[in-house]
Design a protein around this motif. Sequence first.
Motif, PDB file in Angstrom:
ATOM      1  N   UNK B  48       0.809  -1.217   0.000  1.00  0.00           N
ATOM      2  CA  UNK B  48       0.000   0.000   0.000  1.00  0.00           C
ATOM      3  C   UNK B  48       0.844   1.270   0.000  1.00  0.00           C
ATOM      4  N   UNK B  51       1.386   2.671  -3.867  1.00  0.00           N
ATOM      5  CA  UNK B  51       0.488   3.597  -4.582  1.00  0.00           C
ATOM      6  C   UNK B  51      -0.103   4.635  -3.631  1.00  0.00           C
ATOM      7  N   UNK B  53      -1.604   4.349  -0.909  1.00  0.00           N
ATOM      8  CA  UNK B  53      -2.856   4.019  -0.227  1.00  0.00           C
ATOM      9  C   UNK B  53      -2.644   3.882   1.279  1.00  0.00           C
ATOM     10  N   UNK B  56      -4.048   6.649   3.455  1.00  0.00           N
ATOM     11  CA  UNK B  56      -5.493   6.815   3.540  1.00  0.00           C
ATOM     12  C   UNK B  56      -5.989   6.516   4.956  1.00  0.00           C
ATOM     13  N   UNK B  57      -5.274   5.623   5.642  1.00  0.00           N
ATOM     14  CA  UNK B  57      -5.628   5.308   7.028  1.00  0.00           C
ATOM     15  C   UNK B  57      -5.252   6.500   7.900  1.00  0.00           C
ATOM     16  N   UNK B  58      -6.180   6.991   8.750  1.00  0.00           N
ATOM     17  CA  UNK B  58      -5.856   8.163   9.567  1.00  0.00           C
ATOM     18  C   UNK B  58      -4.626   7.924  10.434  1.00  0.00           C
ATOM     19  N   UNK B  81      -3.465  11.317  -5.830  1.00  0.00           N
ATOM     20  CA  UNK B  81      -4.540  10.927  -6.742  1.00  0.00           C
ATOM     21  C   UNK B  81      -3.963  10.474  -8.085  1.00  0.00           C
ATOM     22  N   UNK B  84      -2.209   7.082  -7.853  1.00  0.00           N
ATOM     23  CA  UNK B  84      -3.132   5.940  -7.855  1.00  0.00           C
ATOM     24  C   UNK B  84      -3.740   5.711  -9.231  1.00  0.00           C
ATOM     25  N   UNK B  85      -3.776   6.749 -10.042  1.00  0.00           N
ATOM     26  CA  UNK B  85      -4.252   6.525 -11.410  1.00  0.00           C
ATOM     27  C   UNK B  85      -3.223   5.752 -12.221  1.00  0.00           C
ATOM     28  N   UNK B  89      -4.780  -1.144  -8.323  1.00  0.00           N
ATOM     29  CA  UNK B  89      -4.750  -2.030  -7.165  1.00  0.00           C
ATOM     30  C   UNK B  89      -5.964  -2.950  -7.160  1.00  0.00           C
ATOM     31  N   UNK B  91      -7.885  -5.698  -4.510  1.00  0.00           N
ATOM     32  CA  UNK B  91      -7.901  -5.925  -3.070  1.00  0.00           C
ATOM     33  C   UNK B  91      -8.178  -7.382  -2.723  1.00  0.00           C
ATOM     34  N   UNK B  93     -10.590  -8.652  -0.726  1.00  0.00           N
ATOM     35  CA  UNK B  93     -11.988  -9.016  -0.953  1.00  0.00           C
ATOM     36  C   UNK B  93     -12.469  -8.314  -2.203  1.00  0.00           C
ATOM     37  N   UNK B  95     -14.275  -6.041  -4.454  1.00  0.00           N
ATOM     38  CA  UNK B  95     -15.060  -4.879  -4.040  1.00  0.00           C
ATOM     39  C   UNK B  95     -15.591  -4.078  -5.219  1.00  0.00           C
ATOM     40  N   UNK B 109     -13.165   3.952 -13.622  1.00  0.00           N
ATOM     41  CA  UNK B 109     -11.863   4.612 -13.596  1.00  0.00           C
ATOM     42  C   UNK B 109     -11.707   5.616 -14.730  1.00  0.00           C
ATOM     43  N   UNK B 163      -9.421  -2.304 -12.797  1.00  0.00           N
ATOM     44  CA  UNK B 163      -8.088  -1.741 -12.546  1.00  0.00           C
ATOM     45  C   UNK B 163      -7.308  -1.557 -13.850  1.00  0.00           C
TER      46      UNK B 163
END
Lengths: 325, 259
Positions: B48, B51, B53, B56-58, B81, B84-85, B89, B91, B93, B95, B109, B163
């Motif tokens: 993570x 890219x 990511x 993103x977690x606080x 941003x 990530x383009x 990615x 994941x 599970x 999604x 996308x 993706x």
Amino acid sequence: MSRARPDTKTTSPLRSGSSTGAGDRVFRGLSRGAGIALLGIMAAIAAFLLIRGLSAIQGDSANFLTEQRWAPKDDPPTFGIAAIAFGTVLSSLIAMALAVPVAVGVALFISHYAPRRIAIPLGYVIDLLAAVPSVVYGLWGIRFLVPRLEPLHQWLGAHLGFIPLFEKSAAGSRTMLTAGVVLAIMILPIIAAVSREVFLQVPRDHEEAALALGATRWEMIRAAVLPFGRPGVISAAMLGLGRALGETVAVAMVLSPRNVISLHILNPEGNTIAANIANSFGEADDFARDALIASGLVLFVITLIVNASARLIVARRREFAGAAI
Amino acid sequence: MAKRIDVSGLAAYYGNTPALRDVNMSIEARSVTALIGPSGCGKSTFLRTLNRMHEVVPGARVEGKVMLDGENLYSPGIDPVFVRRAIGMVFQRPNPFPTMSIYDNVAAGLRLNGLAKKRSQLDDVVERSLRSANLWDEVKGRLRRPGAGLSGGQQQRLCIARAIAVEPQVLLMDEPCSALDPISTLAVEDLIAELKTRYTIVIVTHNMQQAARVSDVTGFFNVESHGEPGKLVEMGDTSKIFTKPDEKATEDYVTGRFG
């Protein structure tokens, strides 16, 4: 119940004995009793409204559905719900148009933009707003809002008066617009609070899916949060609409009533069913009370229609809603 | 399009808790790199960071450099941003966006990136991406149906199609098969083999057979004790890591002695 009674003569260990499931039976009895009681109360209210209301409608010299005036004490009695039903819907629509976008914005700010130390107190303040009694909103509306909205009425009438909705032909700001603003402020907290809860339920998976595709925060909200929250926001809006339709005291205090069907929301005219009941009930005789009850029946039906259509909207795209419901 | 990645001196934190320290790694373009290691070793965290990511977690932050063809993704002027383009990615599970149709999921996308121009172009990209993900034949008759109605394996391939629709330079996969049945797993592994001719792929996996089957290079992450940050123990050709690794810990892990 069509459930087969266990045969008392067999003693299979798979059959439920009398010693097990006492808690289950009590709970089932309680919850079923609550459900039946609710239906019973609804039926009793509907029956009361129907019986008392229909007797008044039979004594009406005008067509109850199309007459605009409300004069049940005249001879012959002349009253109809056309103007007040229209005003009820109009004031609620104004309130919805003002409140829903702001409430969704507030909810998104709390759930996805504000840092925690701001979001949590802000959430409490919103919940607190929802607990303010409507008579307080009414007082605030008449003492504070009515004079301060006067310039807005003048400005809108002067600049947008060419649109029939904003035509200003009578002075004063105790209008449908002001009533709509007060209603909007009243229903905003409930819509914001419910929407916030729904937005916080959006699975992290969905949000990360959007972010990993290169979504900005707003794009992520559009792709993942709003679609997921849509049924919840609609439900929240309907809760608010239900409150706006039935709101009595605040509208009765703010609005200067005149029973006509009018789209001129800047003129002090129009009335709502609930405000009409509040204003007329005190000086009504028995027959006039029954006439007011008939108008209550109409409000009951309008609320039912609103809730049913909300359910239809939510159900229509259910298969696309994923885990949202 | 595919680009190489060079990581140097990378450390990752959740708040004040270090999750990874001092990772140095080179990932070749058009190759499959597998990252293995016991739970909590930081391999997903590492993925993570590639890219952006992780942040993103606080409270999460990263130190060190991640160079994508010579450009540091953590330079001050870089917009996450856009990172990530360029780096897609997939994941753990599946999604897919539950409120979107299969078609809209693949097109999401492109629409976000403002690349969607004409309807016919969009149709082409959606078909090409679904074909690349080996999903086209199964869904071509129901592109307007919700993506959430597919099976788990199909949903994961839909996520891969989503993706690669934006033609990323690198594709990151975070345990993409851990929620899938063996047949869907095989389908995704076949897909990885096809995609590596065009993309640089980094895959985190708990399944060592999978790492052995799909990857060219394998990196082994480990954590010495609970609460310590994870680190990259050893990295090399997959055949070497699985037959005669340099480190004892790697050998113990790949032979199933712990983890």
